[in-house]
Design a protein around this motif. Structure first.
Motif, PDB file in Angstrom:
ATOM      1  N   UNK A   1       0.851  -1.155  -0.042  1.00 47.83           N
ATOM      2  CA  UNK A   1      -0.007   0.031   0.017  1.00 47.83           C
ATOM      3  C   UNK A   1       0.832   1.275   0.131  1.00 47.83           C
ATOM      4  N   UNK A   2       0.523   2.381  -0.961  1.00 46.39           N
ATOM      5  CA  UNK A   2       1.257   3.391  -1.165  1.00 46.39           C
ATOM      6  C   UNK A   2       0.593   4.455  -0.059  1.00 46.39           C
ATOM      7  N   UNK A   3       1.345   4.713   1.215  1.00 49.22           N
ATOM      8  CA  UNK A   3       0.809   5.597   2.163  1.00 49.22           C
ATOM      9  C   UNK A   3       1.582   6.901   2.392  1.00 49.22           C
ATOM     10  N   UNK A   4       2.803   6.678   2.134  1.00 50.48           N
ATOM     11  CA  UNK A   4       3.937   7.622   2.408  1.00 50.48           C
ATOM     12  C   UNK A   4       4.163   7.759   3.886  1.00 50.48           C
ATOM     13  N   UNK A   5       3.893   6.756   4.665  1.00 51.43           N
ATOM     14  CA  UNK A   5       3.938   6.795   6.040  1.00 51.43           C
ATOM     15  C   UNK A   5       4.652   5.298   6.207  1.00 51.43           C
ATOM     16  N   UNK A   6       4.925   5.247   7.821  1.00 49.30           N
ATOM     17  CA  UNK A   6       5.655   4.041   8.240  1.00 49.30           C
ATOM     18  C   UNK A   6       4.401   3.305   8.637  1.00 49.30           C
ATOM     19  N   UNK A   7       3.802   2.495   7.756  1.00 51.94           N
ATOM     20  CA  UNK A   7       2.815   1.534   8.234  1.00 51.94           C
ATOM     21  C   UNK A   7       3.518   0.180   8.383  1.00 51.94           C
ATOM     22  N   UNK A   8       2.925  -0.627   9.118  1.00 55.98           N
ATOM     23  CA  UNK A   8       3.568  -1.947   9.306  1.00 55.98           C
ATOM     24  C   UNK A   8       4.316  -2.911   8.135  1.00 55.98           C
ATOM     25  N   UNK A   9       3.418  -2.759   6.864  1.00 58.56           N
ATOM     26  CA  UNK A   9       4.178  -3.305   5.934  1.00 58.56           C
ATOM     27  C   UNK A   9       5.297  -2.890   5.436  1.00 58.56           C
ATOM     28  N   UNK A  10       5.733  -1.506   5.564  1.00 61.27           N
ATOM     29  CA  UNK A  10       6.825  -0.663   5.437  1.00 61.27           C
ATOM     30  C   UNK A  10       7.833  -0.847   6.358  1.00 61.27           C
ATOM     31  N   UNK A  11       7.487  -0.928   7.554  1.00 65.53           N
ATOM     32  CA  UNK A  11       8.202  -0.979   8.722  1.00 65.53           C
ATOM     33  C   UNK A  11       9.023  -2.576   8.620  1.00 65.53           C
ATOM     34  N   UNK A  12       8.246  -3.515   8.103  1.00 68.61           N
ATOM     35  CA  UNK A  12       8.864  -4.702   8.093  1.00 68.61           C
ATOM     36  C   UNK A  12       9.632  -4.973   6.855  1.00 68.61           C
ATOM     37  N   UNK A  13       9.422  -4.053   5.831  1.00 64.46           N
ATOM     38  CA  UNK A  13      10.154  -4.225   4.699  1.00 64.46           C
ATOM     39  C   UNK A  13      11.759  -3.521   5.003  1.00 64.46           C
ATOM     40  N   UNK A  14      11.660  -2.489   5.625  1.00 68.81           N
ATOM     41  CA  UNK A  14      12.797  -1.636   5.894  1.00 68.81           C
ATOM     42  C   UNK A  14      13.699  -2.393   7.176  1.00 68.81           C
ATOM     43  N   UNK A  15      12.806  -3.162   7.981  1.00 72.19           N
ATOM     44  CA  UNK A  15      13.185  -3.841   9.045  1.00 72.19           C
ATOM     45  C   UNK A  15      14.074  -2.925  10.135  1.00 72.19           C
ATOM     46  N   UNK A  16      13.295  -1.734  10.450  1.00 75.60           N
ATOM     47  CA  UNK A  16      13.833  -0.842  11.396  1.00 75.60           C
ATOM     48  C   UNK A  16      14.231  -1.429  12.587  1.00 75.60           C
ATOM     49  N   UNK A  17      13.642  -2.380  13.077  1.00 72.04           N
ATOM     50  CA  UNK A  17      14.014  -2.881  14.498  1.00 72.04           C
ATOM     51  C   UNK A  17      15.307  -3.559  14.604  1.00 72.04           C
ATOM     52  N   UNK A  18      15.865  -3.859  13.362  1.00 73.36           N
ATOM     53  CA  UNK A  18      17.313  -4.472  13.382  1.00 73.36           C
ATOM     54  C   UNK A  18      18.172  -3.526  12.689  1.00 73.36           C
ATOM     55  N   UNK A  19      18.724  -2.401  13.348  1.00 77.43           N
ATOM     56  CA  UNK A  19      19.559  -1.675  12.371  1.00 77.43           C
ATOM     57  C   UNK A  19      20.842  -2.030  12.182  1.00 77.43           C
TER      58      UNK A  19
END
Length: 102
Positions: free
Chosen positions: A84-102
């Protein structure tokens, strides 16, 4: 039996204390809106820049502010992933970027 229980409790506490900061950070980012300043956004901007999600010629800053250029880069990233193209940090985007594992 007591050893097994103490090992399980230790594991549960370890997971809680290790993962808690990342869960809190991901929730903070999911609520982020343009103009917000959140520690860690700079790393996401670097990630998106490294992989070419900022439009050529677009002015962007590398601080921790959620700005127009970050929103645009997030949209390009989301579109390329087919999420989904939201331009926000939604859960799908967060998983893709893998923010919690820098």
């Amino acid at each position: 039996m007591a050893d097994k229980l103490s090992t399980q409790l230790f594991g549960a506490f370890l997971v809680f204390f290790v993962l808690q900061p990342f869960v809190i950070k991901s929730l903070e980012l999911e609520r982020a809106q343009k103009g917000d300043v959140i520690d860690g956004i700079n790393q996401i901007k670097k990630y998106l820049k490294t992989y070419g999600y900022y439009r050529h010629g677009m002015k962007h800053t590398m601080g921790d502010r959620f700005d127009d250029s970050l929103e645009s880069a997030l949209k390009a990233y989301q579109e390329s992933l087919g999420i989904g193209v939201t331009g926000r940090f939604d859960s799908d985007t967060m998983q893709a970027i893998n923010v919690w594992c820098p």
